[in-house]
Design a protein around this motif. Structure first.
Motif, PDB file in Angstrom:
ATOM      1  N   LEU A 192       1.004  -1.197  -0.091  1.00 37.90           N
ATOM      2  CA  LEU A 192      -0.015  -0.078  -0.198  1.00 37.90           C
ATOM      3  C   LEU A 192       1.157   0.958   0.441  1.00 37.90           C
ATOM      4  CD1 LEU A 192      -3.018  -1.454   3.006  1.00 37.90           C
ATOM      5  CD2 LEU A 192      -2.764  -0.315   0.035  1.00 37.90           C
ATOM      6  N   GLU A 193       1.930   1.592   0.801  1.00 34.48           N
ATOM      7  CA  GLU A 193       2.756   2.775   0.867  1.00 34.48           C
ATOM      8  C   GLU A 193       3.369   2.697  -0.743  1.00 34.48           C
ATOM      9  OE1 GLU A 193       5.265   1.683   4.474  1.00 34.48           O
ATOM     10  OE2 GLU A 193       3.941   1.776   5.693  1.00 34.48           O
ATOM     11  N   GLY A 194       3.679   1.353  -1.174  1.00 39.21           N
ATOM     12  CA  GLY A 194       4.038   1.722  -2.319  1.00 39.21           C
ATOM     13  C   GLY A 194       3.766   2.282  -3.608  1.00 39.21           C
ATOM     14  N   SER A 195       1.780   2.077  -3.530  1.00 43.15           N
ATOM     15  CA  SER A 195       1.407   2.415  -4.499  1.00 43.15           C
ATOM     16  C   SER A 195       1.189   4.222  -4.149  1.00 43.15           C
ATOM     17  CB  SER A 195      -0.158   1.968  -4.129  1.00 43.15           C
ATOM     18  OG  SER A 195      -0.131   0.436  -4.497  1.00 43.15           O
ATOM     19  N   GLY A 196       1.445   4.237  -2.678  1.00 45.41           N
ATOM     20  CA  GLY A 196       1.723   6.424  -2.310  1.00 45.41           C
ATOM     21  C   GLY A 196       0.246   6.117  -1.510  1.00 45.41           C
ATOM     22  N   MET A 197      -0.202   5.196  -1.141  1.00 42.57           N
ATOM     23  CA  MET A 197      -1.112   5.116   0.072  1.00 42.57           C
ATOM     24  C   MET A 197      -0.787   5.388   1.389  1.00 42.57           C
ATOM     25  SD  MET A 197      -3.890   2.803  -1.202  1.00 42.57           S
ATOM     26  CE  MET A 197      -5.074   3.503  -1.134  1.00 42.57           C
ATOM     27  N   GLN A 198      -0.980   5.728   2.437  1.00 39.14           N
ATOM     28  CA  GLN A 198      -0.881   6.333   4.028  1.00 39.14           C
ATOM     29  C   GLN A 198      -1.749   5.008   4.513  1.00 39.14           C
ATOM     30  OE1 GLN A 198      -0.600   9.844   5.097  1.00 39.14           O
ATOM     31  NE2 GLN A 198      -0.013  11.318   3.100  1.00 39.14           N
ATOM     32  N   PRO A 199      -1.262   3.703   4.921  1.00 39.38           N
ATOM     33  CA  PRO A 199      -1.795   2.941   5.057  1.00 39.38           C
ATOM     34  C   PRO A 199      -1.919   2.586   6.971  1.00 39.38           C
ATOM     35  CG  PRO A 199       0.032   1.597   4.063  1.00 39.38           C
ATOM     36  CD  PRO A 199       0.157   3.656   4.030  1.00 39.38           C
ATOM     37  N   HIS A 200      -2.732   2.332   7.578  1.00 36.84           N
ATOM     38  CA  HIS A 200      -2.860   2.145   9.024  1.00 36.84           C
ATOM     39  C   HIS A 200      -3.439   1.153   9.362  1.00 36.84           C
ATOM     40  CE1 HIS A 200      -3.177   3.071  12.713  1.00 36.84           C
ATOM     41  NE2 HIS A 200      -4.322   3.023  13.790  1.00 36.84           N
ATOM     42  N   MET A 201      -3.145   0.318   9.828  1.00 33.38           N
ATOM     43  CA  MET A 201      -3.665  -0.932   9.762  1.00 33.38           C
ATOM     44  C   MET A 201      -3.422  -1.798  11.792  1.00 33.38           C
ATOM     45  SD  MET A 201      -2.491  -4.329   7.991  1.00 33.38           S
ATOM     46  CE  MET A 201      -4.010  -5.780   8.484  1.00 33.38           C
ATOM     47  N   PRO A 202      -3.926  -0.472  12.444  1.00 30.29           N
ATOM     48  CA  PRO A 202      -4.518  -1.000  13.829  1.00 30.29           C
ATOM     49  C   PRO A 202      -4.038  -2.705  13.822  1.00 30.29           C
ATOM     50  CG  PRO A 202      -6.775  -0.333  13.546  1.00 30.29           C
ATOM     51  CD  PRO A 202      -5.191  -0.441  11.637  1.00 30.29           C
ATOM     52  N   GLU A 203      -3.341  -3.583  15.026  1.00 30.01           N
ATOM     53  CA  GLU A 203      -3.657  -4.860  15.237  1.00 30.01           C
ATOM     54  C   GLU A 203      -4.862  -5.093  16.440  1.00 30.01           C
ATOM     55  OE1 GLU A 203      -0.011  -7.181  16.329  1.00 30.01           O
ATOM     56  OE2 GLU A 203       1.274  -5.538  15.383  1.00 30.01           O
ATOM     57  N   LEU A 204      -5.726  -5.600  16.032  1.00 27.94           N
ATOM     58  CA  LEU A 204      -7.429  -5.600  16.675  1.00 27.94           C
ATOM     59  C   LEU A 204      -6.613  -6.977  17.846  1.00 27.94           C
ATOM     60  CD1 LEU A 204     -10.019  -5.315  13.837  1.00 27.94           C
ATOM     61  CD2 LEU A 204      -8.676  -3.819  15.284  1.00 27.94           C
ATOM     62  N   PRO A 205      -7.196  -6.592  19.190  1.00 32.50           N
ATOM     63  CA  PRO A 205      -6.874  -7.409  20.280  1.00 32.50           C
ATOM     64  C   PRO A 205      -7.746  -9.496  19.806  1.00 32.50           C
ATOM     65  CG  PRO A 205      -7.845  -6.068  20.952  1.00 32.50           C
ATOM     66  CD  PRO A 205      -7.344  -5.274  19.719  1.00 32.50           C
ATOM     67  N   GLY A 206      -7.410 -10.092  20.531  1.00 36.95           N
ATOM     68  CA  GLY A 206      -8.454 -11.108  20.365  1.00 36.95           C
ATOM     69  C   GLY A 206      -7.836 -11.696  19.205  1.00 36.95           C
ATOM     70  N   ALA A 207      -8.417 -13.136  19.323  1.00 40.18           N
ATOM     71  CA  ALA A 207      -8.211 -13.892  17.840  1.00 40.18           C
ATOM     72  C   ALA A 207      -9.491 -14.267  17.089  1.00 40.18           C
ATOM     73  CB  ALA A 207      -7.840 -15.230  18.314  1.00 40.18           C
ATOM     74  N   GLY A 208     -10.457 -13.978  17.720  1.00 36.50           N
ATOM     75  CA  GLY A 208     -12.135 -14.545  16.622  1.00 36.50           C
ATOM     76  C   GLY A 208     -12.644 -12.464  16.088  1.00 36.50           C
ATOM     77  N   VAL A 209     -13.058 -13.142  14.967  1.00 38.07           N
ATOM     78  CA  VAL A 209     -14.253 -11.651  14.468  1.00 38.07           C
ATOM     79  C   VAL A 209     -14.336 -10.917  16.007  1.00 38.07           C
ATOM     80  CG1 VAL A 209     -15.653 -10.668  12.753  1.00 38.07           C
ATOM     81  CG2 VAL A 209     -14.309 -13.121  12.983  1.00 38.07           C
ATOM     82  N   LEU A 210     -15.150 -11.851  16.481  1.00 36.60           N
ATOM     83  CA  LEU A 210     -15.863 -10.657  17.225  1.00 36.60           C
ATOM     84  C   LEU A 210     -14.722 -10.141  19.000  1.00 36.60           C
ATOM     85  CD1 LEU A 210     -19.275 -10.285  18.174  1.00 36.60           C
ATOM     86  CD2 LEU A 210     -19.148 -12.715  20.126  1.00 36.60           C
TER      87      LEU A 210
END
Lengths: 259, 194
Positions: A227-245
């Protein structure tokens, strides 16, 4: 409402507070008896429950109308347009819709009335009132301000959803697609970024990625790099927990929407 | 949690903030109106009580005015002249009854000359209570054969301590045996020495 416990249902499994169960594989919606069998008995101790569906169960469709419409006429118009896309008769469908930036374009979400009623009644028979039933990602977008004024992508096991909201929380754009995978079963991050996400880039290039699938945790580094290589400013927080809920609740329980 | 994309057949009953504020406002308004009605009832009762008191006072006023009018009507029927006359008569009778006639006649008998005779003697009023003896003002009409007898009588009268305040009122001269008719007024004080 935040204090009400959640039950998450996808086509392959369901999750409650501190438990998870697999559902019998089915092509469409999981059947009500299968769901009720899979539920942990502890879920029936609650008087109120909010059911969150995997958003792809809601059959999200982008519908473009030829003419402007409003009120009941709009509902009928959308149902008429949905006729050839839904696997159920439209007169037996509960449909919700969202207006997008173009006043003639709408996102629709549909579920069979009988399925919803049967699920509600089955839970009611156990003494649980399910007063909220909605898509997991849609619920976050509707209730938390962190996802406004930017491109937000929610990654699930096999699909992703993309949304763009203005400052007031109105939907400007909304898309849902299957995730591209390599033959090895690994996520094809390059195709996802170059083919899908890069064309959606807006002026400031900001993009927020919410990963609800633990299967994709290892792809985080590659995705950010691409994403950074495509000129975007990504933000991807590490969400706690293993499951979707668990990951959903970490967002929902924070004030803005991001843990 | 917003409800726009809620698929539940029976959603949770959530009240949006403006509705909650409106309900609170309505509740406050209802309480205010209730309080106002309560206050209004209190004022009405107080007003009624004051009106009742005013009514009672007016009734009493009517009674007093009616009594006054009756009294005035009763007074109008009274003849004051006749009344005064009666009062004078009754007073004269009372004075006459209270006059010590025996003493008076005894005192006069000792000083009355032979040529003088008493025609009429009228007590006019009960005199002041002085020195524990009752005084009586006497109007006396008398006749004398001559002027010397008249003067002798009056002189003796003046000399007696039981008579004082002697005033000469009238005098007429006639023919025949009765030469002088006169009227005097004096005060008789019984009990004084002769």
């Amino acid at each position: 409402m935040n204090s009400i416990p959640y039950l998450y249902i996808s086509n392959s499994h369901c999750q409650g507070p501190n438990w998870s169960a697999e559902l019998e594989a089915s092509a469409g919606l999981p059947t009500i008896p299968h769901i009720m069998e899979a539920l942990d008995p502890s879920i029936f101790e609650f008087e109120k429950l909010a059911i969150l569906f995997a958003d792809d169960l809601l059959h999200p469709l982008r519908i473009e109308l030829e003419e402007k419409a409003a009120g009941k006429e709009l509902n009928q118009y959308l149902l008429w347009k949905l006729k050839r896309f839904l696997p159920w008769p439209v007169d037996q469908v509960t449909m919700r819709h969202l207006p997008l930036e173009d006043p003639k374009t709408f996102m629709t979400f549909s579920l069979p009335k009988t399925w919803l009623t049967d699920l509600f009644d089955a839970m009611s028979a156990q003494g649980v009132h399910c007063g909220y039933m909605g898509g997991l990602f849609l619920t976050l977008l509707e209730n938390k301000p962190a996802f406004r004024n930017q491109l937000t992508v929610a990654l699930f096991n096999d699909f992703y959803m993309l949304s763009r909201l203005n400052g007031k929380g109105d939907f400007l754009d909304f898309r849902t697609r299957r995730l591209p995978f390599k033959t090895s079963g690994q996520l094809d991050a390059a195709t996802l970024v170059q083919g899908d996400l890069a064309p959606m880039r807006d002026e400031n290039g900001k993009i927020l990625l919410l990963n609800f699938s633990s299967n994709l945790d290892q792809e985080r580094g590659d995705l950010l790099q691409l994403l950074e290589g495509s000129g975007m400013q990504p933000h991807m927080p590490e969400l706690p927990g293993a499951g979707v809920l668990a990951r959903f609740e970490s967002c929902m329980n924070s004030k803005a929407g991001l843990p | 949690m917003k409800q726009q994309l809620n698929f539940s057949p029976h959603p949770f009953q959530t009240r949006p903030m403006p509705l909650a504020v409106l309900m609170l406002f309505n509740l406050g308004l209802a309480l205010f109106l209730l309080g106002s009605i309560w206050y209004w009832f209190g004022l009405r009762n107080e007003n009624q009580a004051v009106h009742n008191q005013i009514g009672e006072l007016k009734a009493r006023q009517r009674t007093v005015v009616g009594g006054h009018e009756d009294f005035v009507r009763e007074l109008e029927t009274i003849n004051i002249g006749e009344y005064k006359k009666n009062v004078r008569q009754y007073h004269g009778i009372q004075v006459a009854y209270q006059t010590h006639w025996g003493r008076l006649l005894d005192d006069l008998g000792t000083i009355l000359p032979e040529d003088v005779r008493i025609v009429r003697m009228t007590p006019t009023s009960e005199a002041r209570n002085k020195d524990k003896s009752q005084e009586t003002v006497i109007h006396l009409s008398a006749q004398a054969r001559n002027k010397a007898s008249q003067l002798a009588f009056i002189r003796k009268l003046q000399e007696r301590p039981s008579f004082h305040d002697i005033r000469f009122e009238s005098e007429t001269y006639g023919q025949g045996e009765v030469m002088v008719s006169f009227e005097i007024r004096f005060t008789h004080r019984p009990g004084k020495g002769a």
